[in-house]
Design a protein around this motif. Structure first.
Motif, PDB file in Angstrom:
ATOM      1  N   MET A 151      55.618  41.575 -34.668  1.00 26.47           N
ATOM      2  CA  MET A 151      55.555  42.007 -33.270  1.00 26.47           C
ATOM      3  C   MET A 151      54.670  43.210 -33.010  1.00 26.47           C
ATOM      4  N   ASP A 152      54.443  44.054 -34.013  1.00 28.28           N
ATOM      5  CA  ASP A 152      53.835  45.362 -33.765  1.00 28.28           C
ATOM      6  C   ASP A 152      52.309  45.305 -33.757  1.00 28.28           C
ATOM      7  N   GLY A 153      51.746  46.253 -32.995  1.00 25.29           N
ATOM      8  CA  GLY A 153      50.299  46.387 -32.918  1.00 25.29           C
ATOM      9  C   GLY A 153      49.797  47.488 -33.818  1.00 25.29           C
ATOM     10  N   LEU A 154      48.563  47.933 -33.546  1.00 25.79           N
ATOM     11  CA  LEU A 154      47.894  48.939 -34.373  1.00 25.79           C
ATOM     12  C   LEU A 154      47.434  50.116 -33.527  1.00 25.79           C
ATOM     13  N   PRO A 155      47.323  51.308 -34.124  1.00 28.34           N
ATOM     14  CA  PRO A 155      46.830  52.485 -33.385  1.00 28.34           C
ATOM     15  C   PRO A 155      45.305  52.463 -33.270  1.00 28.34           C
ATOM     16  N   ILE A 156      44.805  51.527 -32.485  1.00 26.90           N
ATOM     17  CA  ILE A 156      43.368  51.289 -32.319  1.00 26.90           C
ATOM     18  C   ILE A 156      43.038  51.233 -30.839  1.00 26.90           C
ATOM     19  N   GLN A 157      41.919  51.807 -30.434  1.00 27.90           N
ATOM     20  CA  GLN A 157      41.460  51.733 -29.048  1.00 27.90           C
ATOM     21  C   GLN A 157      40.622  50.468 -28.871  1.00 27.90           C
ATOM     22  N   GLU A 158      41.092  49.558 -28.046  1.00 29.35           N
ATOM     23  CA  GLU A 158      40.401  48.285 -27.837  1.00 29.35           C
ATOM     24  C   GLU A 158      39.109  48.479 -27.050  1.00 29.35           C
ATOM     25  N   THR A 159      38.059  47.767 -27.457  1.00 27.92           N
ATOM     26  CA  THR A 159      36.780  47.836 -26.746  1.00 27.92           C
ATOM     27  C   THR A 159      36.463  46.567 -25.964  1.00 27.92           C
ATOM     28  N   ASN A 160      37.311  45.535 -26.110  1.00 24.58           N
ATOM     29  CA  ASN A 160      37.075  44.300 -25.364  1.00 24.58           C
ATOM     30  C   ASN A 160      37.167  44.556 -23.862  1.00 24.58           C
ATOM     31  N   ASN A 161      36.283  43.949 -23.113  1.00 24.70           N
ATOM     32  CA  ASN A 161      36.311  44.055 -21.646  1.00 24.70           C
ATOM     33  C   ASN A 161      36.773  42.724 -21.080  1.00 24.70           C
ATOM     34  N   CYS A 162      38.085  42.532 -21.074  1.00 23.94           N
ATOM     35  CA  CYS A 162      38.654  41.270 -20.601  1.00 23.94           C
ATOM     36  C   CYS A 162      39.871  41.573 -19.731  1.00 23.94           C
ATOM     37  N   SER A 163      40.302  40.584 -18.974  1.00 26.44           N
ATOM     38  CA  SER A 163      41.400  40.789 -18.018  1.00 26.44           C
ATOM     39  C   SER A 163      42.717  41.113 -18.707  1.00 26.44           C
ATOM     40  N   LEU A 199      59.295  49.015 -29.745  1.00 29.89           N
ATOM     41  CA  LEU A 199      58.559  47.987 -29.014  1.00 29.89           C
ATOM     42  C   LEU A 199      59.327  47.530 -27.764  1.00 29.89           C
ATOM     43  N   PRO A 200      59.710  48.450 -26.884  1.00 26.72           N
ATOM     44  CA  PRO A 200      60.578  48.079 -25.763  1.00 26.72           C
ATOM     45  C   PRO A 200      59.961  47.072 -24.799  1.00 26.72           C
ATOM     46  N   GLN A 201      58.685  47.204 -24.478  1.00 25.54           N
ATOM     47  CA  GLN A 201      58.066  46.268 -23.537  1.00 25.54           C
ATOM     48  C   GLN A 201      57.876  44.892 -24.172  1.00 25.54           C
ATOM     49  N   THR A 202      57.516  44.885 -25.435  1.00 26.05           N
ATOM     50  CA  THR A 202      57.375  43.620 -26.156  1.00 26.05           C
ATOM     51  C   THR A 202      58.714  42.899 -26.212  1.00 26.05           C
ATOM     52  N   GLU A 223      53.034  46.285 -39.766  1.00 30.01           N
ATOM     53  CA  GLU A 223      51.861  47.120 -40.020  1.00 30.01           C
ATOM     54  C   GLU A 223      52.231  48.445 -40.676  1.00 30.01           C
ATOM     55  N   THR A 224      53.473  48.837 -40.553  1.00 30.40           N
ATOM     56  CA  THR A 224      53.935  50.060 -41.215  1.00 30.40           C
ATOM     57  C   THR A 224      54.678  49.644 -42.484  1.00 30.40           C
ATOM     58  N   LEU A 225      55.961  49.874 -42.569  1.00 23.78           N
ATOM     59  CA  LEU A 225      56.720  49.450 -43.744  1.00 23.78           C
ATOM     60  C   LEU A 225      58.149  49.101 -43.359  1.00 23.78           C
ATOM     61  N   GLY A 226      58.681  48.108 -44.026  1.00 26.31           N
ATOM     62  CA  GLY A 226      60.119  47.914 -43.989  1.00 26.31           C
ATOM     63  C   GLY A 226      60.662  46.858 -43.061  1.00 26.31           C
ATOM     64  N   GLY A 227      59.851  46.300 -42.146  1.00 29.67           N
ATOM     65  CA  GLY A 227      60.381  45.370 -41.160  1.00 29.67           C
ATOM     66  C   GLY A 227      60.996  44.130 -41.772  1.00 29.67           C
ATOM     67  N   ALA A 228      60.229  43.412 -42.578  1.00 27.63           N
ATOM     68  CA  ALA A 228      60.730  42.177 -43.183  1.00 27.63           C
ATOM     69  C   ALA A 228      61.892  42.462 -44.125  1.00 27.63           C
ATOM     70  N   LYS A 269      48.410  42.584 -23.737  1.00 25.91           N
ATOM     71  CA  LYS A 269      48.233  43.725 -22.827  1.00 25.91           C
ATOM     72  C   LYS A 269      49.172  44.882 -23.140  1.00 25.91           C
ATOM     73  N   ILE A 270      50.253  44.625 -23.868  1.00 21.89           N
ATOM     74  CA  ILE A 270      51.289  45.654 -24.029  1.00 21.89           C
ATOM     75  C   ILE A 270      51.579  45.951 -25.507  1.00 21.89           C
ATOM     76  N   PRO A 271      50.565  46.201 -26.325  1.00 22.79           N
ATOM     77  CA  PRO A 271      50.827  46.470 -27.746  1.00 22.79           C
ATOM     78  C   PRO A 271      51.631  47.751 -27.936  1.00 22.79           C
ATOM     79  N   GLU A 272      52.538  47.708 -28.906  1.00 24.25           N
ATOM     80  CA  GLU A 272      53.354  48.874 -29.256  1.00 24.25           C
ATOM     81  C   GLU A 272      53.413  48.975 -30.772  1.00 24.25           C
ATOM     82  N   LEU A 273      53.909  50.085 -31.280  1.00 22.81           N
ATOM     83  CA  LEU A 273      53.782  50.373 -32.705  1.00 22.81           C
ATOM     84  C   LEU A 273      55.127  50.428 -33.428  1.00 22.81           C
ATOM     85  N   ASP A 274      55.087  50.005 -34.694  1.00 24.10           N
ATOM     86  CA  ASP A 274      56.190  50.155 -35.627  1.00 24.10           C
ATOM     87  C   ASP A 274      57.458  49.436 -35.136  1.00 24.10           C
TER      88      ASP A 274
END
Length: 393
Positions: free
Chosen positions: A73-85, A29-32, A132-137, A21-26
């Motif tokens: 941990m990071d998500g993607l800049p994508i608009q989700e279309t799933n209709n779920c809780s 990621l404070p909520q994650t 998903e970006t670069l450099g984390g690992a 529910k709380i994907p963040e980028l790069d």
């Protein structure tokens, strides 16, 4: 045996859905991070914070060796279309690559490890931003945390839609290729479309470059074909080994300003992949030499650059052989790939610091990674959790 008083299937499900529910980028990621800490702070572990929102949680069991378990941990800049809780509450952000599931498995593993008084090794949980970006690992590996806790083996899992739900799959040696991004600039001269000979058509030159590159690449044994069999005029020359595969793909070409103006500039964006540094450099040389040929042929200026990218994911053959009995004992089953995959992953960096093996966990859905409707039944996560648990047994 697993502590039967704890419902690990429910923990996996709740963690995954809460994180989905709380994907963040790069790296931001404070909520994650807050969610992970809400669980980890209740456990007997020592935490190290690094790489923006990254967390390493160390469980000291009084042993010399430490096993590492990594989750991105990071998500993607994508608009989700799933209709779920549990759909994303963040607009244009989505866990469409399974990182929510990766975190759920490693976090639940931490809860399991916390219940054990004795274990054959210490445990380091690695929650890594910026896959998903670069450099984390790379940043985590260079931080010194793996040496600090004497990490001697590292494991990771990625969700994979194209194998049976809950099944684990991998292979020894090459699993995923080295990848890098390429950028090409071609500078021509503008003119009116009625007098193209007064200019130097960068659009035509770019198209010729693309054609020459693809034709040269197709002559290399193992080059991944550009078209289905029977279509196009490029040859198909198989390699001797699966690791001979190489990829050059130009995904975007931008050129021109108007329909009646000769283009004075072409920009090409692409990606290259290979399973060894030697083959990777061969591909880069092909691209550069062809660009030099084009520059001389059309008397135009050009520019080429490529990113460092990710190294290939190479599963340590000795470690793979050591854990093969564990893989064969998994209740959900195990499949050894006959050929490596062609996706890339920055888990590869960990293998430069300790013997490492990376696994795929089947969702069974056939829904591709990075899709707007990517989803899976959390029951499959038990397969990954059970693998991690047995590696510690």
């Amino acid at each position: 045996m697993i502590n039967t008083e704890t419902n690990y299937e429910e923990l996996l499900k709740n963690h995954r859905r809460s994180l989905h529910k709380i994907p963040e980028l790069d790296r931001d990621l404070p909520q994650t991070k807050r969610y992970l800490l809400s669980v980890l702070e209740q456990l007997n572990c020592k935490m190290t914070f690094l790489c923006g929102s990254g967390i390493c949680a160390y469980f000291d069991k009084g042993r010399k060796e430490t096993y590492g378990f990594r989750a991105d941990m990071d998500g993607l800049p994508i608009q989700e279309t799933n209709n779920c809780s549990y759909r994303s509450v963040h607009e244009n952000k989505m866990h469409a690559c399974g990182h929510d599931g990766h975190m759920a498995m490693v976090l639940t593993l931490g809860q399991y490890v916390d219940t054990l008084d004795e274990l054959k090794c210490n445990v380091l949980l690695i929650f890594q931003p910026a896959e998903e970006t670069l450099g984390g690992a790379k940043e985590i590996c260079e931080s010194g945390v793996l040496e600090k806790y004497n990490v001697t083996k590292i494991f990771g899992i990625h969700m994979w839609p194209f194998i049976e739900a809950g099944k684990i799959a991998s292979r020894p040696n090459a699993l995923m290729p080295k990848s890098a991004e390429i950028n090409i600039d071609i500078y021509g001269k503008a003119a009116h479309g009625t007098a193209p000979y007064e200019g130097n058509d960068a659009l035509y030159i770019g198209a010729d470059y693309l054609n020459k590159v693809y034709r040269k690449h197709s002559q290399i044994p193992g080059a991944v074909p550009r078209f289905p069999e029977g279509i196009g005029d490029l040859p198909r020359i198989p390699g001797k080994d699966p690791e001979d595969k190489t990829i050059i793909h130009i995904g975007k070409m931008t050129s021109g300003y108007a329909r009646n103006i000769v283009s004075d500039y072409t920009h090409l964006l692409g990606t290259v992949r290979a399973f060894s540094e030697e083959k990777f450099q061969m591909i880069i040389r092909l691209l550069k030499e062809t660009l030099k040929q084009i520059s001389n042929e059309y008397n135009c200026k050009t520019n080429f650059s490529n990113s460092d990218g990710y190294p290939p994911v190479i599963n340590d053959p000795d470690l793979y052989r050591e854990i093969r009995p564990v893989l064969d004992s998994l209740p959900s089953g195990y499949e050894e790939f006959s050929e490596p995959l062609v996706i890339s992953e920055d888990f590869s960096f960990y293998g430069h610091y300790a013997p490492a093996v990376f696994f795929l966990l089947g969702t069974g859905t056939g829904i591709s990674l990075h899709s707007v409707n990517f989803d899976f039944d959390e029951k499959v996560l038990l397969g990954g959790f059970e693998l991690y648990r047995r590696l510690l047994a």
